[in-house]
Design a protein around this motif. Structure first.
Motif: not given
Length: 227
Positions: A127, A148, A178
């Motif tokens: 993420y 992200h 991200n």
């Protein structure tokens, strides 16, 4: 079990938009990353720059400001990262909705919430910047994971902080922050965090589909889209 959809419908008309979007002017293109998408080949998946270009070209050729989709989608794109591999069964089923747009795109809170937790999940394919907010609607408590994000989104945050409805609280991260994906936000409802902090699986094994979808219902009513 509580009817989550009915609870969301009770307040949905009052929700703030998660991203800036003018329904009269802006377009959204639906993206799918199942085996039916033969354009995204291994060359594109293994090169983040090419993957970014492919996403951008989809929006340009469709005259769209955003691309969107992915809930309950069995995706091929996770083969690009060992993060989703498993000895017996890889993780491929996506549990949230992705909204794709430019890095730096603002993200707004749709309803009053408190910060549950946050983290930089800094692995290739993970993420990256992540914020989990906790909501209570009609007495029902649940969480939303925003993944992200830019690392700047995490600065100054503390667990328990109040984030009012409509507040710009995060932005889309660049690939290098991200998880090395084209810029987007992963938006996932998580009813029970199972004691996790700043993280929760956004992709599961297909064999565990029902268990995970029960804990991460479709966020379409919150995001106000229907593909």
């Amino acid at each position: 079990m509580i009817d989550f959809e009915k609870i969301i419908q009770s307040e949905a008309s009052s929700f703030h938009q998660v991203v800036d979007f003018d329904r009269a002017e802006d377009k959204i293109v639906a993206l799918t990353f199942t085996t039916s998408n033969t354009e995204v080949n291994s060359e594109i998946l293994n090169n983040t720059g090419l993957f970014c270009d492919w996403i951008n070209n989809q929006m340009i050729k469709n005259g769209a400001r955003y691309a969107m989709g992915g809930y309950d989608e069995h995706r091929t794109i996770y083969a690009r990262s060992a993060h989703f591999s498993g000895a017996e069964e890889p993780r491929r089923l996506h549990l949230g909705v992705d909204i794709w747009a430019d890095a730096g795109t603002p993200i707004y809170n749709f309803y009053d919430a408190h910060v549950h937790s946050f983290a930089n999940n800094d692995h290739f394919g993970d993420y990256g910047g992540t914020i989990v907010l906790t909501y209570i609607i009609d007495g029902f408590k649940f969480n939303v994971l925003y993944g992200h994000l830019s690392l700047a989104s995490l600065k100054g945050l503390s667990d328990g902080d109040f984030i009012p409805k409509g507040k710009l609280f995060a932005t889309f991260g660049k690939p290098e922050e991200n998880g090395h994906w084209p810029p987007h936000v992963h938006f996932q409802i998580v009813i029970n965090m199972n004691n996790l902090k700043g993280d929760y699986p956004g992709v599961c094994k297909f064999s565990e589909r029902e268990k995970y979808l029960q804990n991460s219902p479709n966020p379409a009513l919150i995001l106000k889209y229907n593909f």
